[in-house]
Design a protein around this motif. Structure first.
Motif, PDB file in Angstrom:
ATOM      1  N   PRO A   1      -8.637  -4.088  -6.842  1.00  0.00           N
ATOM      2  CA  PRO A   1      -9.758  -4.078  -5.776  1.00  0.00           C
ATOM      3  C   PRO A   1     -10.201  -5.578  -5.490  1.00  0.00           C
ATOM      4  N   SER A   2     -10.327  -6.402  -6.711  1.00  0.00           N
ATOM      5  CA  SER A   2     -10.763  -8.008  -6.356  1.00  0.00           C
ATOM      6  C   SER A   2      -9.697  -8.470  -5.343  1.00  0.00           C
ATOM      7  N   ALA A   3      -8.434  -8.048  -5.352  1.00  0.00           N
ATOM      8  CA  ALA A   3      -7.460  -8.732  -4.443  1.00  0.00           C
ATOM      9  C   ALA A   3      -7.398  -8.250  -3.205  1.00  0.00           C
ATOM     10  N   GLY A   4      -8.366  -7.226  -3.019  1.00  0.00           N
ATOM     11  CA  GLY A   4      -8.332  -6.488  -1.695  1.00  0.00           C
ATOM     12  C   GLY A   4      -7.170  -5.875  -1.119  1.00  0.00           C
ATOM     13  N   ASN A   5      -6.154  -5.283  -1.994  1.00  0.00           N
ATOM     14  CA  ASN A   5      -5.083  -4.788  -1.689  1.00  0.00           C
ATOM     15  C   ASN A   5      -5.123  -3.284  -1.330  1.00  0.00           C
ATOM     16  N   SER A   6      -4.762  -2.830  -0.230  1.00  0.00           N
ATOM     17  CA  SER A   6      -4.746  -1.217  -0.037  1.00  0.00           C
ATOM     18  C   SER A   6      -3.609  -0.650  -0.801  1.00  0.00           C
ATOM     19  N   GLU A   7      -4.059   0.636  -0.986  1.00  0.00           N
ATOM     20  CA  GLU A   7      -2.942   1.355  -1.528  1.00  0.00           C
ATOM     21  C   GLU A   7      -1.807   1.680  -0.640  1.00  0.00           C
ATOM     22  N   VAL A   8      -0.490   1.606  -1.387  1.00  0.00           N
ATOM     23  CA  VAL A   8       0.722   1.553  -0.448  1.00  0.00           C
ATOM     24  C   VAL A   8       1.019   3.060  -0.122  1.00  0.00           C
ATOM     25  N   SER A   9       1.308   3.262   1.154  1.00  0.00           N
ATOM     26  CA  SER A   9       1.236   4.734   1.406  1.00  0.00           C
ATOM     27  C   SER A   9       2.701   5.297   1.093  1.00  0.00           C
ATOM     28  N   GLU A  10       3.036   6.360   1.326  1.00  0.00           N
ATOM     29  CA  GLU A  10       4.398   7.042   1.263  1.00  0.00           C
ATOM     30  C   GLU A  10       5.404   6.592   2.061  1.00  0.00           C
ATOM     31  N   GLU A  11       4.869   6.248   3.284  1.00  0.00           N
ATOM     32  CA  GLU A  11       5.727   5.946   4.404  1.00  0.00           C
ATOM     33  C   GLU A  11       6.116   4.374   4.214  1.00  0.00           C
ATOM     34  N   ASP A  12       5.092   3.602   3.560  1.00  0.00           N
ATOM     35  CA  ASP A  12       5.667   2.207   3.207  1.00  0.00           C
ATOM     36  C   ASP A  12       6.929   2.241   2.209  1.00  0.00           C
ATOM     37  N   VAL A  13       6.569   3.143   1.145  1.00  0.00           N
ATOM     38  CA  VAL A  13       7.675   3.129   0.174  1.00  0.00           C
ATOM     39  C   VAL A  13       9.133   3.652   0.792  1.00  0.00           C
ATOM     40  N   ALA A  14       8.870   4.627   1.683  1.00  0.00           N
ATOM     41  CA  ALA A  14      10.347   5.301   2.210  1.00  0.00           C
ATOM     42  C   ALA A  14      10.709   4.314   3.055  1.00  0.00           C
ATOM     43  N   ALA A  15      10.029   3.456   3.705  1.00  0.00           N
ATOM     44  CA  ALA A  15      10.565   2.336   4.501  1.00  0.00           C
ATOM     45  C   ALA A  15      11.697   1.437   3.731  1.00  0.00           C
ATOM     46  N   VAL A  16      10.792   0.977   2.469  1.00  0.00           N
ATOM     47  CA  VAL A  16      11.469   0.111   1.806  1.00  0.00           C
ATOM     48  C   VAL A  16      12.765   0.700   0.856  1.00  0.00           C
ATOM     49  N   LEU A  17      12.803   2.009   0.789  1.00  0.00           N
ATOM     50  CA  LEU A  17      14.098   2.804   0.331  1.00  0.00           C
ATOM     51  C   LEU A  17      14.951   3.145   1.439  1.00  0.00           C
ATOM     52  N   ASN A  18      14.689   3.068   2.623  1.00  0.00           N
ATOM     53  CA  ASN A  18      15.321   3.437   3.730  1.00  0.00           C
ATOM     54  C   ASN A  18      15.776   4.940   3.807  1.00  0.00           C
ATOM     55  N   VAL A  19      14.595   5.768   3.606  1.00  0.00           N
ATOM     56  CA  VAL A  19      14.809   7.137   3.470  1.00  0.00           C
ATOM     57  C   VAL A  19      13.680   7.645   4.215  1.00  0.00           C
ATOM     58  N   PRO A  20      13.785   9.070   4.735  1.00  0.00           N
ATOM     59  CA  PRO A  20      12.707   9.705   5.338  1.00  0.00           C
ATOM     60  C   PRO A  20      11.615   9.817   4.454  1.00  0.00           C
ATOM     61  N   PRO A  21      10.389   9.926   4.856  1.00  0.00           N
ATOM     62  CA  PRO A  21       8.957  10.264   4.368  1.00  0.00           C
ATOM     63  C   PRO A  21       9.322  11.465   3.595  1.00  0.00           C
ATOM     64  N   PRO A  22       8.766  11.783   2.335  1.00  0.00           N
ATOM     65  CA  PRO A  22       9.022  13.255   1.863  1.00  0.00           C
ATOM     66  C   PRO A  22       8.383  14.215   2.389  1.00  0.00           C
ATOM     67  N   ASP A  23       7.180  14.038   3.284  1.00  0.00           N
ATOM     68  CA  ASP A  23       6.437  15.277   3.913  1.00  0.00           C
ATOM     69  C   ASP A  23       6.542  15.068   5.347  1.00  0.00           C
ATOM     70  N   GLU A  24       7.391  14.324   5.842  1.00  0.00           N
ATOM     71  CA  GLU A  24       7.633  14.200   7.341  1.00  0.00           C
ATOM     72  C   GLU A  24       7.986  15.496   7.906  1.00  0.00           C
ATOM     73  N   SER A  25       9.056  16.157   7.328  1.00  0.00           N
ATOM     74  CA  SER A  25       9.540  17.398   7.894  1.00  0.00           C
ATOM     75  C   SER A  25       8.351  18.560   7.786  1.00  0.00           C
ATOM     76  N   ALA A  26       7.521  18.471   6.696  1.00  0.00           N
ATOM     77  CA  ALA A  26       6.491  19.537   6.510  1.00  0.00           C
ATOM     78  C   ALA A  26       5.449  19.201   7.623  1.00  0.00           C
ATOM     79  N   VAL A  27       5.111  18.071   8.105  1.00  0.00           N
ATOM     80  CA  VAL A  27       4.041  17.653   8.955  1.00  0.00           C
ATOM     81  C   VAL A  27       4.488  18.383  10.314  1.00  0.00           C
ATOM     82  N   SER A  28       5.559  17.807  10.593  1.00  0.00           N
ATOM     83  CA  SER A  28       6.328  18.343  12.071  1.00  0.00           C
ATOM     84  C   SER A  28       6.080  19.930  12.177  1.00  0.00           C
ATOM     85  N   ASP A  29       6.687  20.490  10.991  1.00  0.00           N
ATOM     86  CA  ASP A  29       6.587  21.909  11.090  1.00  0.00           C
ATOM     87  C   ASP A  29       5.147  22.482  11.232  1.00  0.00           C
TER      88      ASP A  29
END
Length: 289
Positions: free
Chosen positions: A224-252
């Motif tokens: 909170p003091s550094a002002g860093n926002s929480e890392v989203s699942e999309e950011d983690v998936a982009a780093v790991l080069n994998v699809p987001p875990p809930d992307e298919s569920a959201v599209s359905d």
């Protein structure tokens, strides 16, 4: 702590021991003294933690009185989180270690160990230390069975703790610690290695609480003091080069909402047609005309 049978056997054969065997006995006795000292320190530390968590109000009040009022809210959140997580960790650790110690005692008693409940108590205390504690806790039963030349007993003393560790790893610890510590197993292994090398056996016992404290400090004070926002699942998936875990569920869900019969009604409700108000019409038909 040494068991009546093993002590009597040692005393019986001690007149026939040579100088080398006497040196071995001396080393074993010094190791036993060190182990007793470690267990005593562990028990005293555990007692202090229990007393602290059972009545934390005086300590928290004194700590908050030393902090300026404008910076107290983050510290209050931190202390609240630490008190909750450390209490849950302590209860979970005591429950798991007690269950494992009781199961070991029952198992050793079934296969014929006369000091089974003593070995179970030692194993329960050692299981409070992650990773290395169970390995240390299984040694007394193995050593005393080997001293009696009870080789089937040695096999049972090795097999029963191994089975219990599988039970602990797959059922007990995940069920008890998953929602209390919220720690990754890799972080636990690293913390045991670091604090064990710095503080010895006591450091391995304090590894999990120290990681809980460090994680709370980072998430409640630093981020909170550094002002860093929480890392989203999309950011983690982009780093790991994998699809987001809930992307298919959201599209359905989106496709189902587009094909649902209520979609047309929602469109009409969002785009209402203009209507004619009778009250705004200046031409009114009176009932008497």
């Amino acid at each position: 702590l040494l068991g009546t049978n093993a002590v009597s056997n040692t005393l019986k054969f001690s007149p026939n021991l040579g100088a080398g065997s006497s040196a071995v006995l001396s080393g074993v006795s010094s190791a036993a003294s060190s182990a007793i000292g470690v267990l005593t320190s562990l028990f005293l530390m555990l007692t202090m933690v229990v007393f602290l968590l059972s009545n934390p109000q005086p300590v928290v009040r004194g700590l908050l009185n030393t902090i300026p009022a404008n910076v107290r809210p983050p510290l209050e959140r931190l202390l609240s989180r630490l008190g909750r997580q450390l209490s849950l960790w302590l209860v979970s650790a005591l429950t798991v270690s007690s269950v494992l110690g009781a199961l070991l005692a029952v198992g050793l008693a079934i296969v014929g160990f006369q000091d089974a409940f003593l070995f179970g108590a030692i194993y329960a205390v050692c299981c409070l230390v992650p990773v290395v504690g169970p390995l240390v806790g299984m040694l007394p039963a193995i050593l005393f069975a080997a001293a009696d030349a009870n080789w089937p007993g040695v096999g049972w003393a090795v097999a029963i703790p191994l089975v219990l560790q599988q039970l602990d790893g797959y059922f007990l610890s995940p069920a008890m610690f998953r929602r209390t510590t919220q720690l990754h197993p890799l972080s636990v292994l690293v913390s045991v290695s670091v604090f064990g090398s710095l503080m010895g056996f006591v450091g391995t016992f304090l590894a999990v609480p120290m990681v809980i404290i460090v994680k709370a400090l980072v998430e409640e004070i630093y981020l909170p003091s550094a002002g860093n926002s929480e890392v989203s699942e999309e950011d983690v998936a982009a780093v790991l080069n994998v699809p987001p875990p809930d992307e298919s569920a959201v599209s359905d869900v989106e496709q189902a909402s587009d094909q649902s019969p209520s979609a047309g009604l929602e469109t009409q409700a969002s785009n209402p047609q203009p209507s004619i108000s009778l009250e705004s019409n200046p031409l009114r038909v009176s009932s008497g005309s």
